[in-house]
Scaffold this motif. Structure first.
Motif, PDB file in Angstrom:
ATOM      1  N   PHE A 214      31.757  39.157  34.600  1.00 50.29           N
ATOM      2  CA  PHE A 214      30.927  39.234  35.804  1.00 50.29           C
ATOM      3  C   PHE A 214      30.934  40.642  36.400  1.00 50.29           C
ATOM      4  O   PHE A 214      30.238  40.899  37.383  1.00 50.29           O
ATOM      5  CB  PHE A 214      31.406  38.216  36.833  1.00 50.29           C
ATOM      6  N   ASN A 215      31.746  41.534  35.855  1.00 52.93           N
ATOM      7  CA  ASN A 215      31.818  42.927  36.304  1.00 52.93           C
ATOM      8  C   ASN A 215      32.067  43.065  37.802  1.00 52.93           C
ATOM      9  O   ASN A 215      31.583  44.000  38.452  1.00 52.93           O
ATOM     10  CB  ASN A 215      30.555  43.696  35.896  1.00 52.93           C
ATOM     11  N   ALA A 216      32.829  42.142  38.367  1.00 50.15           N
ATOM     12  CA  ALA A 216      33.234  42.196  39.774  1.00 50.15           C
ATOM     13  C   ALA A 216      34.589  41.520  39.892  1.00 50.15           C
ATOM     14  O   ALA A 216      34.874  40.552  39.177  1.00 50.15           O
ATOM     15  CB  ALA A 216      32.212  41.508  40.665  1.00 50.15           C
ATOM     16  N   GLU A 217      35.420  42.021  40.785  1.00 55.64           N
ATOM     17  CA  GLU A 217      36.733  41.428  40.987  1.00 55.64           C
ATOM     18  C   GLU A 217      36.637  40.209  41.911  1.00 55.64           C
ATOM     19  O   GLU A 217      35.646  40.047  42.635  1.00 55.64           O
ATOM     20  CB  GLU A 217      37.695  42.478  41.531  1.00 55.64           C
ATOM     21  N   PRO A 218      37.654  39.338  41.891  1.00 56.40           N
ATOM     22  CA  PRO A 218      37.557  38.057  42.604  1.00 56.40           C
ATOM     23  C   PRO A 218      37.190  38.157  44.083  1.00 56.40           C
ATOM     24  O   PRO A 218      36.446  37.305  44.599  1.00 56.40           O
ATOM     25  CB  PRO A 218      38.943  37.452  42.410  1.00 56.40           C
ATOM     26  N   LEU A 219      37.710  39.164  44.800  1.00 53.83           N
ATOM     27  CA  LEU A 219      37.441  39.276  46.229  1.00 53.83           C
ATOM     28  C   LEU A 219      36.180  40.063  46.548  1.00 53.83           C
ATOM     29  O   LEU A 219      35.821  40.227  47.720  1.00 53.83           O
ATOM     30  CB  LEU A 219      38.648  39.900  46.938  1.00 53.83           C
ATOM     31  N   ASP A 220      35.487  40.540  45.520  1.00 55.83           N
ATOM     32  CA  ASP A 220      34.190  41.170  45.749  1.00 55.83           C
ATOM     33  C   ASP A 220      33.266  40.141  46.397  1.00 55.83           C
ATOM     34  O   ASP A 220      33.217  38.983  45.982  1.00 55.83           O
ATOM     35  CB  ASP A 220      33.618  41.637  44.407  1.00 55.83           C
ATOM     36  N   PRO A 221      32.503  40.524  47.420  1.00 57.28           N
ATOM     37  CA  PRO A 221      31.616  39.556  48.098  1.00 57.28           C
ATOM     38  C   PRO A 221      30.693  38.798  47.156  1.00 57.28           C
ATOM     39  O   PRO A 221      30.373  37.634  47.404  1.00 57.28           O
ATOM     40  CB  PRO A 221      30.829  40.444  49.071  1.00 57.28           C
ATOM     41  N   VAL A 222      30.271  39.437  46.062  1.00 55.65           N
ATOM     42  CA  VAL A 222      29.337  38.764  45.169  1.00 55.65           C
ATOM     43  C   VAL A 222      29.968  37.528  44.524  1.00 55.65           C
ATOM     44  O   VAL A 222      29.268  36.552  44.197  1.00 55.65           O
ATOM     45  CB  VAL A 222      28.820  39.744  44.085  1.00 55.65           C
ATOM     46  N   ARG A 256      45.937  27.998  45.956  1.00 59.19           N
ATOM     47  CA  ARG A 256      45.023  28.661  45.045  1.00 59.19           C
ATOM     48  C   ARG A 256      44.267  29.734  45.818  1.00 59.19           C
ATOM     49  O   ARG A 256      44.302  29.774  47.054  1.00 59.19           O
ATOM     50  CB  ARG A 256      44.047  27.671  44.424  1.00 59.19           C
ATOM     51  N   GLY A 257      43.586  30.585  45.100  1.00 60.50           N
ATOM     52  CA  GLY A 257      42.822  31.635  45.754  1.00 60.50           C
ATOM     53  C   GLY A 257      41.916  32.347  44.775  1.00 60.50           C
ATOM     54  O   GLY A 257      41.830  31.987  43.596  1.00 60.50           O
ATOM     55  N   ARG A 258      41.235  33.364  45.270  1.00 60.58           N
ATOM     56  CA  ARG A 258      40.343  34.160  44.427  1.00 60.58           C
ATOM     57  C   ARG A 258      41.157  35.306  43.821  1.00 60.58           C
ATOM     58  O   ARG A 258      41.246  36.395  44.373  1.00 60.58           O
ATOM     59  CB  ARG A 258      39.164  34.662  45.253  1.00 60.58           C
ATOM     60  N   SER A 259      41.753  35.013  42.662  1.00 61.37           N
ATOM     61  CA  SER A 259      42.659  35.968  42.022  1.00 61.37           C
ATOM     62  C   SER A 259      42.847  35.557  40.568  1.00 61.37           C
ATOM     63  O   SER A 259      42.167  34.666  40.072  1.00 61.37           O
ATOM     64  CB  SER A 259      44.001  35.999  42.758  1.00 61.37           C
ATOM     65  N   GLY A 260      43.816  36.169  39.905  1.00 61.07           N
ATOM     66  CA  GLY A 260      44.122  35.814  38.525  1.00 61.07           C
ATOM     67  C   GLY A 260      44.613  37.004  37.739  1.00 61.07           C
ATOM     68  O   GLY A 260      44.631  38.146  38.215  1.00 61.07           O
ATOM     69  N   GLU A 261      45.014  36.741  36.497  1.00 59.94           N
ATOM     70  CA  GLU A 261      45.568  37.781  35.641  1.00 59.94           C
ATOM     71  C   GLU A 261      44.525  38.834  35.270  1.00 59.94           C
ATOM     72  O   GLU A 261      43.324  38.576  35.269  1.00 59.94           O
ATOM     73  CB  GLU A 261      46.116  37.158  34.351  1.00 59.94           C
ATOM     74  N   ILE A 262      45.023  40.010  34.928  1.00 52.54           N
ATOM     75  CA  ILE A 262      44.172  41.116  34.495  1.00 52.54           C
ATOM     76  C   ILE A 262      43.410  40.708  33.228  1.00 52.54           C
ATOM     77  O   ILE A 262      43.988  40.157  32.290  1.00 52.54           O
ATOM     78  CB  ILE A 262      45.021  42.357  34.202  1.00 52.54           C
TER      79      ILE A 262
END
Length: 315
Positions: A214-222, A256-262
């Motif tokens: 998705f070319n965006a990190e989990p906390l990116d607004p998109v 849980r949250g908007r995160s995860g492994e690299i």
């Protein structure tokens, strides 16, 4: 002997000769999902990540065509060891896809592919066939024909989405291989809005699985368009959302949250870039007990992305 059997025999021979297993991390301690449903995704980096004499070049002194074959062999082995229900690939050269398809079809998978360009990202053999850089989707269950694609972008800035009506066991699902643009945040937001709208419509009749870069990190607004929690407005669980090792950004008291492994790493910057931009999204009303596992292949990896695997159970 058929062409598919010859290709499969060659790939199998490549496994033994090159001892590839460890380079995709498939001997990691978390190699087995504890849930019934399994998912496997990888952004292959075409043959873009190949450079002469680079640490990740498995065939020093050879051209990229040989390296294409090696990547295909690694992917087939990793998939075979994990036995996922659905597999997606981004940035796959058509020549790579053909080798992977031949081997995985022999294992019982069904396949579909969509090219997103010719040449540039792949070798001349791909370009001369009118096929190049693209994405693929494999399923243990039959894939409905014809191939289903959607343009998430505009005529001037297209972005292809590859989807399939298939099944997980006996339950029908809509599964998609996603690759949102890295070109600009504005284009990516436009594509994500279109993708979320499509997914919502499909979910009126069946579970939905979105897998890809998705070319965006989990906390990116998109990314709020997809997560069903932690400030999100979407309908999805994400496979690695419950990994406590990445809980620093979770809401207080959350599990849980908007995160995860690299899932992406690059030494092109200093310090190296490390981030999660690959996702396995599963419609929250249909799936539970989600889990994710990003596999690091070490210095001699074959892409700037990592294999990302997920597991889940039906609600």
């Amino acid at each position: 002997m058929t062409r598919a059997r010859r290709r499969l025999r060659y790939l199998i021979a490549a496994f033994g000769a090159l001892a590839l297993t460890a380079q995709l991390g498939i001997n990691s301690p978390e190699a087995e999902a504890s849930t019934d449903l399994r998912f496997w995704h990888f952004n292959m980096c075409g043959n873009v990540c190949w450079q002469p004499d680079a640490p990740h070049n498995y065939l020093p002194g050879t051209d990229s065509r040989g390296e294409v074959t090696v990547r295909a062999a690694q992917i087939v082995e990793s998939v075979g060891n994990y036995s996922p229900d659905i597999v997606t690939l981004n940035e796959a050269c058509y020549s790579q896809y053909r080798g992977i398809r031949a081997a995985l079809v022999a294992q019982g998978y069904h396949a579909t592919y969509a090219s997103s360009g010719t040449g540039g990202q792949c070798d001349d053999y791909d370009a001369s066939e009118g096929n190049g850089f693209g994405m693929a989707l494999f399923s243990k269950q039959p894939i409905a024909a014809p191939r289903e694609t959607h343009n998430l972008g505009t005529a001037a800035n297209p972005n292809l989405l590859l989807c399939a009506d298939t099944a997980l066991g006996s339950r029908p699902v809509k599964a998609c291989s996603v690759h949102l643009t890295a070109a600009s945040a504005e284009q990516r937001a436009f594509q994500a809005t279109n993708l979320a709208a499509l997914a919502s419509g499909w979910h009126a009749t069946k579970p939905v699985v979105l897998m890809g870069d998705f070319n965006a990190e989990p906390l990116d607004p998109v990314m709020a368009k997809f997560y069903s929690h932690s400030g999100g407005e979407g309908i999805f669980h994400e496979a690695d959302e419950s990994d406590a090792d990445y809980s620093a950004s979770w809401p207080a008291g959350a599990v849980r949250g908007r995160s995860g492994e690299i899932t992406f790493s690059s030494e092109a910057t200093s310090p190296p870039t490390l981030k999660k931009i690959d996702y396995i999204f599963l419609s929250g009303a249909d799936f539970r007990a989600v889990e994710g596992d990003s596999l690091y292949g070490g210095e001699r990896r074959i892409s700037d992305h990592r294999v990302y695997r997920g597991g889940a159970a039906w609600q």
